[in-house]
Motif scaffolding. Structure first.
Motif, PDB file in Angstrom:
ATOM      1  N   SER A  38      -4.421  26.936  12.522  1.00  0.00           N
ATOM      2  CA  SER A  38      -4.149  25.291  12.969  1.00  0.00           C
ATOM      3  C   SER A  38      -4.088  24.604  11.588  1.00  0.00           C
ATOM      4  O   SER A  38      -4.862  24.863  10.435  1.00  0.00           O
ATOM      5  N   GLY A  39      -3.615  23.359  11.436  1.00  0.00           N
ATOM      6  CA  GLY A  39      -3.667  22.702  10.282  1.00  0.00           C
ATOM      7  C   GLY A  39      -4.867  22.188  10.230  1.00  0.00           C
ATOM      8  O   GLY A  39      -5.142  21.759   8.937  1.00  0.00           O
ATOM      9  N   GLN A  44      -9.980  22.405   6.655  1.00  0.00           N
ATOM     10  CA  GLN A  44     -11.305  22.732   6.616  1.00  0.00           C
ATOM     11  C   GLN A  44     -11.439  23.769   5.327  1.00  0.00           C
ATOM     12  O   GLN A  44     -12.540  23.769   4.756  1.00  0.00           O
ATOM     13  N   PHE A  45     -10.499  24.481   5.272  1.00  0.00           N
ATOM     14  CA  PHE A  45     -10.458  25.415   4.073  1.00  0.00           C
ATOM     15  C   PHE A  45     -10.361  24.538   2.771  1.00  0.00           C
ATOM     16  O   PHE A  45     -11.181  24.932   1.992  1.00  0.00           O
ATOM     17  N   GLU A  46      -9.668  23.424   2.761  1.00  0.00           N
ATOM     18  CA  GLU A  46      -9.532  22.678   1.520  1.00  0.00           C
ATOM     19  C   GLU A  46     -10.640  21.896   1.299  1.00  0.00           C
ATOM     20  O   GLU A  46     -10.854  21.755   0.176  1.00  0.00           O
ATOM     21  N   PRO A  52     -11.753  30.904   4.979  1.00  0.00           N
ATOM     22  CA  PRO A  52     -10.919  31.865   5.314  1.00  0.00           C
ATOM     23  C   PRO A  52     -11.086  33.312   5.596  1.00  0.00           C
ATOM     24  O   PRO A  52     -11.792  33.906   4.572  1.00  0.00           O
ATOM     25  N   GLN A  53     -10.805  34.018   6.562  1.00  0.00           N
ATOM     26  CA  GLN A  53     -10.867  35.506   6.616  1.00  0.00           C
ATOM     27  C   GLN A  53      -9.931  36.147   5.605  1.00  0.00           C
ATOM     28  O   GLN A  53      -8.850  35.328   5.205  1.00  0.00           O
ATOM     29  N   LEU A  54     -10.265  37.265   5.173  1.00  0.00           N
ATOM     30  CA  LEU A  54      -9.415  37.878   4.054  1.00  0.00           C
ATOM     31  C   LEU A  54      -7.886  37.953   4.551  1.00  0.00           C
ATOM     32  O   LEU A  54      -7.044  37.631   3.694  1.00  0.00           O
TER      33      LEU A  54
END
Length: 277
Positions: A38-39, A44-46, A52-54
């Motif tokens: 999802s966006g 949340q990654f940023e 994030p998973q590989l």
């Protein structure tokens, strides 16, 4: 890599992801669609809230044409030797969960372990390692338990088999202190612990540890572990089966009040034993 520097590196990962996404003219939602998340996940990654998973990092590289940058960085950051490879992702998810439900057939769950108990477990499984190795593992386990002290701690349910109370890990003094610790957390209502009695007989997760995790904005996951490996499960039908197994185990367990009395009684028995040795 120290915990602080690791977090700083994840923040750099997030900053670079945002910069390169914007350079490519993509919104968070647009990138998320292309990498099958999802966006909100991308956001949340940023912000370095979620890692994030590989496979997601690899897809980000493909979409943004970054030549493997995010895959290489992700591999380096998730290579945390404090945890077994199959468990590292679970540690990340624990910190994000709104509810954690565990079933422990033989040992006190890691989130509830004292340093002395964790040390005894580590040495039993690794009798030829250095003291430094042992202390690194113990410290990592205690760091995980910090989520139970946080104001936003997850709702934490635990069912332990009665075995767990009577396997004398580390000896009577260690067990007395460990069970006192569990009882204190129960009385403070930081955790809800129930004991599955011997009389329950066969149960729905024979021989395997089971953990269920719920999240605010993501599907639930399940994790099962045996002595030498663990499996993180996110396929909805499989997670649903794991949830049903946990419900059956919880239904066969003692009440929280009876369980607390049994934990405190076992702690007192160990204490008397320790005082006579």
């Amino acid at each position: 890599m120290a915990n602080g520097s690791r977090q700083a590196a994840w923040e750099f990962f997030g900053t670079e992801l945002k910069r390169r996404r914007e350079d490519a003219g993509l919104t968070q939602s647009a990138l998320g669609t292309r990498v099958f998340v999802s966006g909100g996940y991308v956001g949340q990654f940023e912000q370095a809230i979620r890692k994030p998973q590989l496979d997601v990092a690899q897809r980000i590289d493909e979409v943004l044409q970054t030549g493997g940058f995010f895959e290489r960085m992700c591999r380096k950051l998730i290579d945390d030797k404090r945890y077994a490879d199959y468990f590292a992702a679970v540690v990340e998810l624990e910190a994000l969960a709104t509810r954690i439900c565990e079933f422990a057939p033989t040992l006190i769950p890691g989130l509830l372990q004292t340093a002395e108990y964790a040390r005894a477990v580590t040495i039993a499984a690794n009798p030829f390692v250095t003291d430094e190795y042992v202390e690194e593992k113990v410290t990592a386990r205690l760091e995980r338990s910090r989520i139970l002290k946080d104001a936003a701690r997850p709702e934490y349910w635990v069912v332990v088999h009665e075995n767990v109370l009577y396997i004398p890990v580390g000896g009577p003094a260690v067990m007395a202190a460990q069970l006192d610790h569990v009882a204190r957390l129960m009385r403070e209502r930081h955790v809800l612990v129930m004991v599955l009695p011997y009389e329950a007989g066969a149960h729905a997760a024979m021989g395997a540890m089971l953990t269920l995790m719920d999240f605010e904005d993501a599907p639930p996951t399940a994790y099962t572990e045996t002595s030498f490996s663990g499996t993180l499960l996110d396929e909805p039908a499989v997670v649903k089966r794991a949830q049903r197994a946990y419900d059956l185990i919880r239904g066969a367990a003692m009440s929280p009040e009876t369980s607390l009395a049994l934990v405190e009684s076992a702690a007192e028995d160990y204490r008397r034993c320790a005082s006579t040795t």
